[in-house]
Design a protein around this motif. Structure first.
Motif, PDB file in Angstrom:
ATOM      1  N   ASP A 167      -0.355   0.873  -5.640  1.00 15.66           N
ATOM      2  CA  ASP A 167      -1.745   0.758  -5.200  1.00 15.66           C
ATOM      3  C   ASP A 167      -2.612  -0.050  -6.160  1.00 15.66           C
ATOM      4  N   THR A 172       0.826  -1.204   0.000  1.00 17.37           N
ATOM      5  CA  THR A 172       0.000   0.000   0.000  1.00 17.37           C
ATOM      6  C   THR A 172       0.862   1.255   0.000  1.00 17.37           C
ATOM      7  N   VAL A 198      -2.100  -3.595  -5.371  1.00 18.19           N
ATOM      8  CA  VAL A 198      -2.727  -3.901  -4.085  1.00 18.19           C
ATOM      9  C   VAL A 198      -4.204  -4.226  -4.266  1.00 18.19           C
ATOM     10  N   ALA A 220      -6.174  -1.983   4.108  1.00 13.02           N
ATOM     11  CA  ALA A 220      -5.074  -1.498   3.273  1.00 13.02           C
ATOM     12  C   ALA A 220      -5.541  -1.255   1.847  1.00 13.02           C
ATOM     13  N   ALA A 221      -6.350  -2.152   1.312  1.00 14.63           N
ATOM     14  CA  ALA A 221      -6.837  -2.001  -0.059  1.00 14.63           C
ATOM     15  C   ALA A 221      -7.740  -0.785  -0.187  1.00 14.63           C
ATOM     16  N   ALA A 250      -5.566   2.173  -0.583  1.00 16.23           N
ATOM     17  CA  ALA A 250      -4.957   2.192  -1.916  1.00 16.23           C
ATOM     18  C   ALA A 250      -5.953   2.672  -2.962  1.00 16.23           C
TER      19      ALA A 250
END
Length: 452
Positions: free
Chosen positions: A210, A206, A213, A233-234, A237
């Protein structure tokens, strides 16, 4: 201003969620217990003891439960050093391994426990520079994951030490490591190490790549034990790529794929935080309300209530909640009495090693900024007056001090210690700092007064 709101989002996430996330995982997931075989041979190096009698090594597999070890498996070696046990664990996971003899701990480590796994250990004591190596398919995958992380950290350290810590070099190292981590799920299919590595590849990537990710998150099985962490985290991103609206759509899709209430709750909490990041506070509050309905009678309902309180009362720019207390000298202390100065309002426990380590930096802020422009109000959450008094016998800690400020802590939504609030001379909240963040406060204050 946006940076400050993001910092508050992190405070909610790492403050409230840190307190409840693990507990929720334990309470709301109730898979069947798992059992594995663990056996091996322990010996003593002949130069230490040539007798070849290796009995009475105690082998313990345990987990921490409310601060106390919960025994999952236990065995004692025979004269040949052999032991064997059945390990019964509440769920597939990583647990503590301790080896002792004659009351002395010889080694401690971790081992993976999964249903049907068969693990072995051969070790000679003292270990010297060696580590315990538990051998099994599950433990091999865990070791591969841990080794990859360790090598990555070492490579970054070498860049720093070599004076080559440049963004392009770091980016290449990060992307290389995430590729290795992502591939471990194929090298060790259906293993804990493979699952942890796949989720780590998403979280580590991340901010560096991105788009990759997001692609990996869409490929991550919802059975992954860190599905919720990877989803957070996604989301970040996707927000950087296409904005918060697209990020919320991604979370909706991930929630539909979720297999457990725990996963859905984790994603719902991230939806709250996404709305905060976008300064859509009404939408964030509405989501906390639905969370309390969806996850009633769970810790996630409590999380939602605390998050809603934070949004309504404790965001940067809002007035600091008022309070009146007595300090250790018996003097009345009110927030309005401190107007005209910057205030660091900190909540702590004196026995906390982290707080003690940060004391020099705390005291240095007063020297740098000046006592005429800054006041530190320290509220100890330790109810024992003798413990508090003993703490100050050997230390100089400038500022105003309060023992037992539970009512103030409730107003400031304190869940993790230490936690600090920075308040401006007009009595408005500037930011919230959770955990070991004294260096960040110091940096902010120095920058603030260097501009004046």
């Amino acid at each position: 201003m946006i940076r400050l709101f993001i910092c508050t989002r992190q405070a909610i996430l790492y403050g409230i969620l840190a307190m409840f996330g693990f507990a929720c995982a334990q309470a709301e997931q109730s898979p069947q217990r798992v059992e594995s075989l663990f056996e091996g041979t322990l010996s003593i190096r002949p130069e230490i003891d040539p007798s070849t009698d290796y009995r009475d090594f105690e082998v313990l597999v345990a987990r921490d439960s409310l601060g106390e070890p919960d025994t999952l498996g236990y065995a004692i070696t025979d004269s040949m050093g052999y032991f064997s046990m059945r390990v019964n664990a509440p769920r597939r996971g990583v647990y503590r391994l301790v080896i002792s003899r004659l009351g002395q701990i010889q080694a401690s480590s971790q081992m993976a426990i999964a249903d049907g796994d068969s693990a072995s250990l051969v070790a000679a004591f003292p270990l010297r520079s060696r580590n315990l190596r538990v051998r099994s398919p599950e433990n091999a995958s865990l070791q591969a994951y841990q080794n990859t992380r360790a090598q990555h950290e070492q490579s970054l350290l070498e860049l720093v030490q070599g004076g080559n810590y440049e963004e392009d070099l770091v980016r290449n190292r990060v992307l290389q490591t995430t590729m290795i981590l992502w591939d471990l799920k194929q090298n060790f299919p259906n293993s804990m190490g493979g699952e942890l590595a796949a989720a780590e590849a998403i979280m580590m990537g991340t901010g560096w790549e991105d788009s990759l990710v997001v692609v990996r998150m869409q490929q991550l099985p919802s059975s992954n034990q860190r599905y919720g962490d990877a989803a957070r985290a996604a989301r970040q991103a996707e927000a950087r790529r296409n904005g918060q609206s697209a990020a919320l759509t991604l979370l909706d899709n991930l929630a539909e794929r979720a297999q457990t209430a725990m996963q859905r709750a984790e994603i719902a909490s991230e939806q709250v935080i996404a709305h905060i990041d976008s300064m859509e506070f009404d939408a964030a509050i509405a989501r906390t309300n639905t969370m309390q309905e969806e996850f009633a009678d769970t810790q996630w309902a409590i999380w939602a209530g605390r998050a809603r309180y934070e949004i309504q009362n404790l965001l940067p720019g809002m007035k600091a909640p008022v309070f009146t207390v007595r300090d250790v000298n018996g003097d009345s202390l009110r927030i309005r009495d401190l107007l005209g100065k910057y205030v660091i309002l900190e909540f702590y426990q004196p026995e906390d090693e982290l707080y003690q380590r940060e004391l020099p930096g705390r005291n240095d802020i007063i020297d740098v900024v000046g006592a005429d422009r800054l006041e530190i109000v320290s509220i100890s959450m330790q109810p024992d007056t003798l413990v508090n008094e003993g703490f100050f016998e050997e230390r100089v800690v400038p500022g105003r001090h309060v023992y037992g400020g539970q009512e103030v802590a409730q107003k400031y939504n304190i869940n993790v210690l230490p936690t600090r609030y920075l308040i401006d001379p007009e009595g408005n909240l500037i930011n919230k700092y959770v955990g070991g963040t004294m260096a960040a406060i110091h940096e902010y204050m120095v920058a603030l007064f260097s501009e004046q």
